[in-house]
Enzyme design. Structure first.
Site, PDB file in Angstrom:
ATOM      1  N   HIS A  63     -11.748  -5.496   8.238  1.00  0.00           N
ATOM      2  CA  HIS A  63     -12.225  -5.370   6.854  1.00  0.00           C
ATOM      3  C   HIS A  63     -13.577  -4.664   6.789  1.00  0.00           C
ATOM      4  O   HIS A  63     -14.359  -4.923   5.879  1.00  0.00           O
ATOM      5  CB  HIS A  63     -12.372  -6.749   6.201  1.00  0.00           C
ATOM      6  CG  HIS A  63     -11.095  -7.395   5.796  1.00  0.00           C
ATOM      7  ND1 HIS A  63     -10.225  -7.936   6.696  1.00  0.00           N
ATOM      8  CD2 HIS A  63     -10.514  -7.580   4.574  1.00  0.00           C
ATOM      9  CE1 HIS A  63      -9.174  -8.453   6.047  1.00  0.00           C
ATOM     10  NE2 HIS A  63      -9.338  -8.236   4.769  1.00  0.00           N
ATOM     11  N   GLU A  82       0.806  -1.219   0.000  1.00  0.00           N
ATOM     12  CA  GLU A  82       0.000   0.000   0.000  1.00  0.00           C
ATOM     13  C   GLU A  82       0.838   1.267   0.000  1.00  0.00           C
ATOM     14  O   GLU A  82       0.451   2.282  -0.591  1.00  0.00           O
ATOM     15  CB  GLU A  82      -0.967  -0.006   1.191  1.00  0.00           C
ATOM     16  CG  GLU A  82      -2.122  -0.997   1.058  1.00  0.00           C
ATOM     17  CD  GLU A  82      -1.746  -2.436   1.385  1.00  0.00           C
ATOM     18  OE1 GLU A  82      -0.634  -2.662   1.896  1.00  0.00           O
ATOM     19  OE2 GLU A  82      -2.573  -3.341   1.121  1.00  0.00           O
TER      20      GLU A  82
END
Ligand SMILES: Cc1ncc(C[n+]2csc(CCOP(=O)(O)OP(=O)(O)O)c2C)c(N)n1
Ligand SMILES: Cc1ncc(C[n+]2csc(CCOP(=O)(O)OP(=O)(O)O)c2C)c(N)n1
Ligand SMILES: [Mg+2]
Ligand SMILES: [Mg+2]
Lengths: 333, 327, 333, 327
Positions: C137, C68
């Site tokens: 999540h 990321e």
């Protein structure tokens, strides 16, 4: 030390209080250690951990690589397995490097695991501007942390609180962030010898007053107190509240004050938009709506990164004068 | 085989080294005099790296830099006046006074900024290299970073992606043996940062960073390779900073021995190179002296400019937070 | 396509609207590309980018490693040098991995450099719970982003806005986050063909009403609308405002509504404490204090990570029923 | 030299492999039947890695795991009942229903949790290893992570620190050739993740992850080394997952050829090992069949337990956000 000396209240700087706090912890808790970038040999920035390596040795005061994810991982893994680490993220600005480890591991592990694990880890870090260190070395990002269930966040504004909150943080079985203020290192105040705790989650009434409430933490406490002095001259008796703990936040102390003063200003050094001030205001207006004689004011940094040039940084960081202005505005003075 | 530098190239390299050295010494003095607010990280001792690498780059090639970025900007074509004005926090500076020493940049010469974040540069340089390949230019992006920075995850991710996409990207590690006050041996178990290259699938090269000719040669090959589409290289230059991590103290530091400094100073990259230049008859001592004189004159003018320049108007505070139509 | 067909308003899912929005951008802007984890071959989670690889080829739709920091770096470096990248952080929860690149590079570069650089980069990401994906999540972390001067943040709640905001984001010369909602992928709505923009920074009045204002973004807009229907039956005519853009925030539209309704509730899926709701409430009470007949309510997630078990997640995420309760509470019904 | 496993050890390894395989197949079925909410990442095909490594660990050694964590927990001593109850979201599960498949953990057997964050494990395992060394235990901490995870900065930082401090830490890469739907060749330019080891100053070992004896041997040496204070090792096991990244589809996946799967299935780690066990006369086919029967019976009971278990009380929502005095 003679008794006479002990009667004289002892003064220490904020810096020395931090060092002493960590020292008390390392003395008290065998499984505690301090790890971070340049915390050992160099005693960290401004020397906040100066002398600890000599006092406790390299097994307990540990320099790490420049690896913030690793540092937080060290704190999480070690605290999950029987240690009580203090890990240091040099400047709060660098927290972005390890927000995943903070957010998704440190803050959630206990909950996700249904309580199967405790993480008695303390994170120390330095926040704020005022030293012309520009946009990447001057931030206050406590709002990020306060939004994360599972961690606690304290921001001591005085030497007394710095030492007492560091000790309380390390004794807590939860992850606690101790966010220190780099402009306060030379600030002096009374600090008792030995170990003592300042309760996490309990605000302090830094100055009593009946006309107006100012809520201000960290470095801004001192600006608020000096604003209170200025306002006294104008006949406004300000009560100044230092939340000390941002998460959990001591709403009750603030509400009690407002029920008395009916007006309030919330001050922080962080960018105003999205800062913790919004949360505080929202809580106040919900719980003390009928007591409010005016909208609750907020004073935070303007909506820009922290500028380098002293002339710009000076107008950027909230200060006593601007607090006075805001209070006068609210009061229509 | 390695390109042999022309006489002109050698003189340019020398000029850049002197420009950096004298700029830094002047900046150090200015900081001592309280003219430069904030933190100042001097590049003195490491001049060969920036000068040797940059000699292969055009103004369209990009670099990312570090907190120790003056040298990179100067070698890339930075202008003294704009640098000093920025370091002083003046409105005429590179960043209008908003950045300071840790954020000097010059997009016109492909210098994408000094960076206060250790490891901040590599992902950005990788992105610039991606852009070069995407836009089908022949430009190369170079990130400079320290031995300390090589322990940041950002370096790892950028290196992996650069190798994966075979990007025109150079990873230039300035290994000066320390991350702040921590010796390399106390921040990584390896001696050569270049050993990390194999883990990404790129060549790793170890070079004497005090010998600008060695720097020039190694960088030349890596830049050529990158320009030809051969992908990234990790170049490690062994070097040393003559002053403290921040500020201008040289000797008497608690975390390193003066003897160590003396050993490295005996290999001062500028001294070594000047001896070379004279031996090779590329320059005479007189010509060299003239370079210093000219650089010093330019510096004096630049400082004067910076001193005379106004501070930013507080009303400018909120400018350039965002790009705005017509602004 | 025949004219008759064009008259019939075309319906698309939120998912298809996202894909179409990105497709329009890639058609329109030669220097645009889409990069992220599994965006190409797999079309990303739920297939939001499905088919784009086939349409535009591997040069413009690029799978990245699971990196990321690298992905955001790619967006920053490429946008600073002539590209207009769209980079994807699969789930918003993973933003912690790259908060430094977002905070200290992407958001600040232009300012620190005194305006010398533009970063026309768009970041897409999926937020929210409801799919039993547990604590790592399911998060909504827009409050982190909104606190960062230098970036914009939009959160489309409808297919129309999803497409229009993606296009507006990519045409903007600033970094813009398009925060999508994973529970809305199957939501249908009218979506015009071709390229159009939804203005960034402009709220939508999703439903007009005169008695009460609900401010709700992302998935919560739909809960608010369904609450409004329930409240209608009780005789309460609710106005529902969808801010759409969190940064900049369209305060004026909210204030105008409250001047009419005198009461408001701010709803978001994110954890309530420290969420963007605090900011909104603080602004409202400051700018419309005299118009308020009751404290402004907030409804966000309780102070815990998102739990896995459906029975817990159901009580965790704010919904229409709880919105109705809150409104009734405020109204004393 | 490598320890030869005892007959008992071989049987335990086999039992673990079967336990994992059957658990996963049952879980897959339950997910298909809608009994398991959320995402399910099956470990089928990779059983040799968890089983071979874990055979060297005690309940006091720690491991960190991944989103594909059931196999790790089972081999570390996890209890089926508590696992199924957790996967079903029931209050009797390992996490009281708060974690689900991606967060199963068992602190009593040193399993510090599955992890929904790719690369989440290595820094935590490094921290546990630091703690082991600090507390002067002889325990070892092992992180399991994928080829995809090896590209996260967190892996890099943890590996560097583990090597620097010579921690009793194992980095176990389960290289199954894919990160989600992306082939290894499309996420890194290297073939062997073990090549990264040298860059940290630790040994890197490449092992056939379908051959549990090879896994056992390599892990044994690395664990011994770590326990003796010799520092970390990066072990790379080449393996394969037989089902999709998430869920239970095996064949007909768009991103990989069925032929590829067939090649790997021909080397099913359990089949290979059972052939071996019979050849070595460690087990007979009948004994092996008995293992399956016993495991299946246990599974049935566990599923039954999970099904009968109550969901959590909504009032429990805010429990365990924090440790609280007396709670
Ligand atoms: C993310 C981050 N962590 C820590 C720091 C503090 N810091 C500034 S410079 C420095 C040392 C960098 O060492 P190296 O990369 O070797 O560069 P050098 O200073 O030797 O040139 C550190 C730790 C920082 N600026 N950013
Ligand atoms: C930080 C982070 N980024 C992305 C994801 C989404 N994700 C989940 S599993 C996965 C692939 C992991 O690949 P690998 O590490 O090889 O493990 P494998 O699934 O092959 O066992 C991805 C990208 C995530 N969970 N966390
Ligand atoms: Mg260095
Ligand atoms: Mg994999």
């Amino acid at each position: 030390m003679s008794e006479a000396e002990q009667l004289e209240p002892r003064k220490l700087t904020y810096l020395a209080a931090i060092t002493e706090g960590v020292s008390e912890v390392l003395k008290e808790q065998d499984n505690a250690f301090l790890a971070g970038e340049d915390v050992a040999g160099a005693g960290s920035v401004f020397g906040i951990f100066g002398g600890l390596l000599d006092e406790f040795g390299p097994k307990r005061v540990i320099d790490t690589p420049i690896s913030e994810k690793g540092i937080i991982g060290l704190g999480v893994g070690a605290s999950a397995t029987g240690c009580r680490p203090i890990v240091d993220i040099m400047f709060m600005d660098f927290m972005g490097e390890c927000m995943d480890e903070i957010t998704n591991q440190m803050a959630k592990m206990r909950f996700m695991f249904g309580g199967a694990v405790n993480l008695p880890v303390t994170v120390t870090t330095m926040s704020g501007g005022g030293r012309n260190l520009a946009a990447q070395h001057s931030q206050c990002l406590e709002a990020w942390l306060a939004h994360l269930p599972g961690i606690k966040v304290v921001m001591p504004a005085t030497p007394y609180d710095a030492k007492g909150l560091i000790i309380a943080a390390t004794r807590d079985n939860n992850p606690v962030f101790v966010v220190l203020s780099k402009m306060l290192v030379a600030e002096e105040g009374e600090v008792p010898e030995g170990a003592y705790e300042v309760e996490i989650g309990k605000a302090a009434i830094a100055k009593e007053g009946g006309d107006f409430t100012i809520v201000a933490h960290g470095r801004m406490l001192h600006e608020a107190l000096s604003a209170a002095t200025q306002l006294k001259a104008l006949g406004v008796d300000v009560e100044v509240i230092d939340p000390r703990s941002i998460q959990p936040f001591d709403t009750q102390t603030v509400i009690d004050s407002i029920k008395k003063t009916h007006r309030a200003l919330v001050v922080h050094e962080a960018v105003q938009f999205g800062g913790i001030g919004g949360e505080i205001v929202a809580q106040i207006q919900e719980l003390a709506f009928d007591y409010l004689d005016a909208p609750i004011g907020r004073l935070g940094a303007p909506f820009s990164p922290v500028p380098f040039s002293p002339v710009l940084e000076n107008v950027y960081i909230p200060n006593a004068d601007r607090i006075v202005e805001k209070v006068k505005e609210t009061l229509g003075l | 085989m390695a390109k042999q530098p022309s006489k002109k190239a050698l003189q340019e390299i020398h000029l850049n080294m002197v420009r950096i050295r004298r700029f830094e010494e002047t900046a150090g003095r200015m900081a001592e005099n309280g003219k430069i607010p904030g933190a100042l990280h001097l590049y003195v001792g490491e001049e060969a790296v920036a000068s040797g690498v940059m000699q292969h780059l055009t103004a369209k090639d990009q670099i990312t830099s570090t907190h120790r970025g003056h040298g990179h900007l100067i070698a890339k074509g930075g202008v003294f006046k704009l640098m000093f004005a920025e370091l002083f926090g003046k409105s005429t500076g590179y960043c209008g006074g908003k950045g300071g020493s840790m954020h000097v940049c010059d997009m016109n010469v492909g210098m994408l900024g000094a960076n206060g974040i250790v490891g901040g540069g590599p992902p950005i340089a990788m992105g610039a290299a991606f852009s070069n390949k995407f836009r089908k230019t022949k430009d190369v992006a170079v990130c400079f970073f320290g031995d300390g920075a090589s322990n940041e995850g950002s370096f790892h991710e950028a290196a992996n992606m650069a190798a994966l996409y075979k990007l025109p990207c150079l990873f230039v590690c300035e290994n000066n043996g320390y991350g702040e006050y921590t010796k390399q041996a106390n921040h990584q178990a390896i001696v050569d940062v270049a050993d990390r290259a194999a883990g990404y699938g790129m060549p790793g090269v170890i070079v004497d960073g005090m010998d600008v000719m060695a720097v020039y040669e190694a960088a030349g090959e890596a830049v050529d390779q990158a320009r030809k589409g051969g992908g990234p290289t990790l170049l490690e230059f062994k070097t040393y900073r003559f002053y403290d991590h921040v500020g201008v103290r040289g000797m008497g530091l608690t975390y390193r021995a003066d003897e160590e400094l003396e050993i490295w100073k005996a290999r001062d990259p500028i001294d070594l190179f000047e001896k070379n230049l004279i031996d090779l008859k590329v320059m005479t001592q007189r010509k060299i002296d003239n370079v210093y004189a000219a650089v010093d004159a330019e510096l004096e003018e630049a400082v004067e400019f910076a001193e005379q320049s106004p501070y930013p108007d507080p009303a400018e505070l909120l400018d350039n937070v965002y790009w705005e139509e017509g602004a």
